[in-house]
Write an enzyme that holds these catalytic residues in place. Structure first.
Site, PDB file in Angstrom:
ATOM      1  N   CYS A  59      -6.135   2.062   5.900  1.00 28.77           N
ATOM      2  CA  CYS A  59      -6.802   0.821   6.320  1.00 28.77           C
ATOM      3  C   CYS A  59      -6.198   0.360   7.651  1.00 28.77           C
ATOM      4  O   CYS A  59      -5.219   0.948   8.131  1.00 28.77           O
ATOM      5  CB  CYS A  59      -6.608  -0.255   5.239  1.00 28.77           C
ATOM      6  SG  CYS A  59      -4.912  -0.889   5.144  1.00 28.77           S
ATOM      7  N   GLU A 111       0.948   3.842   1.884  1.00 28.40           N
ATOM      8  CA  GLU A 111       1.458   4.226   3.202  1.00 28.40           C
ATOM      9  C   GLU A 111       2.632   3.357   3.631  1.00 28.40           C
ATOM     10  O   GLU A 111       3.624   3.861   4.168  1.00 28.40           O
ATOM     11  CB  GLU A 111       0.352   4.131   4.263  1.00 28.40           C
ATOM     12  CG  GLU A 111      -0.844   5.011   3.991  1.00 28.40           C
ATOM     13  CD  GLU A 111      -1.980   4.298   3.266  1.00 28.40           C
ATOM     14  OE1 GLU A 111      -3.140   4.602   3.571  1.00 28.40           O
ATOM     15  OE2 GLU A 111      -1.700   3.436   2.400  1.00 28.40           O
ATOM     16  N   HIS A 169       0.850  -1.187   0.000  1.00 23.80           N
ATOM     17  CA  HIS A 169       0.000   0.000   0.000  1.00 23.80           C
ATOM     18  C   HIS A 169       0.885   1.237   0.000  1.00 23.80           C
ATOM     19  O   HIS A 169       2.045   1.202   0.433  1.00 23.80           O
ATOM     20  CB  HIS A 169      -0.892   0.016   1.237  1.00 23.80           C
ATOM     21  CG  HIS A 169      -1.986  -1.002   1.212  1.00 23.80           C
ATOM     22  ND1 HIS A 169      -3.080  -0.910   2.040  1.00 23.80           N
ATOM     23  CD2 HIS A 169      -2.169  -2.119   0.472  1.00 23.80           C
ATOM     24  CE1 HIS A 169      -3.888  -1.932   1.809  1.00 23.80           C
ATOM     25  NE2 HIS A 169      -3.346  -2.685   0.863  1.00 23.80           N
ATOM     26  N   CYS A 205      -2.353  -0.349   7.468  1.00 22.35           N
ATOM     27  CA  CYS A 205      -1.554   0.870   7.351  1.00 22.35           C
ATOM     28  C   CYS A 205      -1.612   1.691   8.639  1.00 22.35           C
ATOM     29  O   CYS A 205      -0.604   2.259   9.066  1.00 22.35           O
ATOM     30  CB  CYS A 205      -2.009   1.687   6.151  1.00 22.35           C
ATOM     31  SG  CYS A 205      -1.670   0.839   4.588  1.00 22.35           S
TER      32      CYS A 205
END
Length: 173
Positions: free
Chosen positions: A92, A64, A62, A95
């Site tokens: 999410c 992040e 992801h 993260c």
């Protein structure tokens, strides 16, 4: 859930635009267009990333996570105290956990994520955490831009697959 505050500092829009540039790179790579940048206490960009789940065949790739890894390498430290993370969509749970563990002080996100948002929208990993860390969270700056980019991505993805749109996917953003 508590609503995130909307107390933005003057440079927040500047850095969030940089996160949007990362999201555009994800879009160009046919990845879900989410981008992230991390600044240190002086406002220097120390990490950036965009979703690369498909390219790297890695569910943890992801924006992040990649930005946190880059920031840790830049600063040569896993502790990102004094740093701010800017991201185009609310993090999410995975993260948010990485944000918590890396000791980032502040999160600024554009759009809330009604399905997976873990900074107060769907769940809240950061507030009242077991590490007793105070992380400031601001959300909603440039929200419409984020939602529009994500919707456009999924419309184009359906068009590429020849989907007539009859099986519309609700983004709930």
């Amino acid at each position: 859930m508590d609503e995130p505050s909307q107390i933005f500092v003057p440079d927040d829009a500047h850095y969030l635009r940089q996160a949007f540039r990362q999201a555009e790179l994800a879009f160009e790579a046919q990845e879900v267009p989410i981008g992230c940048v991390i600044t240190d206490a002086r406002g220097r960009v120390v990490g950036k990333g965009y979703n690369q789940v498909e390219r790297l065949k890695d569910p943890t790739a992801h924006a992040e996570i990649l930005a946190i890894t880059a920031a840790c390498q830049t600063l040569e430290n896993w502790r990102l105290e004094g740093c701010t993370l800017y991201v185009t969509l609310e993090p999410c749970p995975m993260c948010a956990g990485a944000i918590l563990n890396s000791r980032i002080d502040r999160v600024v996100y554009a759009a809330a994520d009604q399905r997976f948002g873990a900074c107060g929208t769907r769940s809240d990993v950061l507030t009242g955490n077991a590490l007793n860390r105070l992380i400031k969270v601001e959300g909603g700056l440039m929200s419409e831009d984020s939602i529009a980019l994500i919707r456009l991505f999924f419309q184009e993805m359906r068009a590429r697959k020849g989907d007539s749109g009859k099986k519309s996917v609700s983004l709930d953003l």
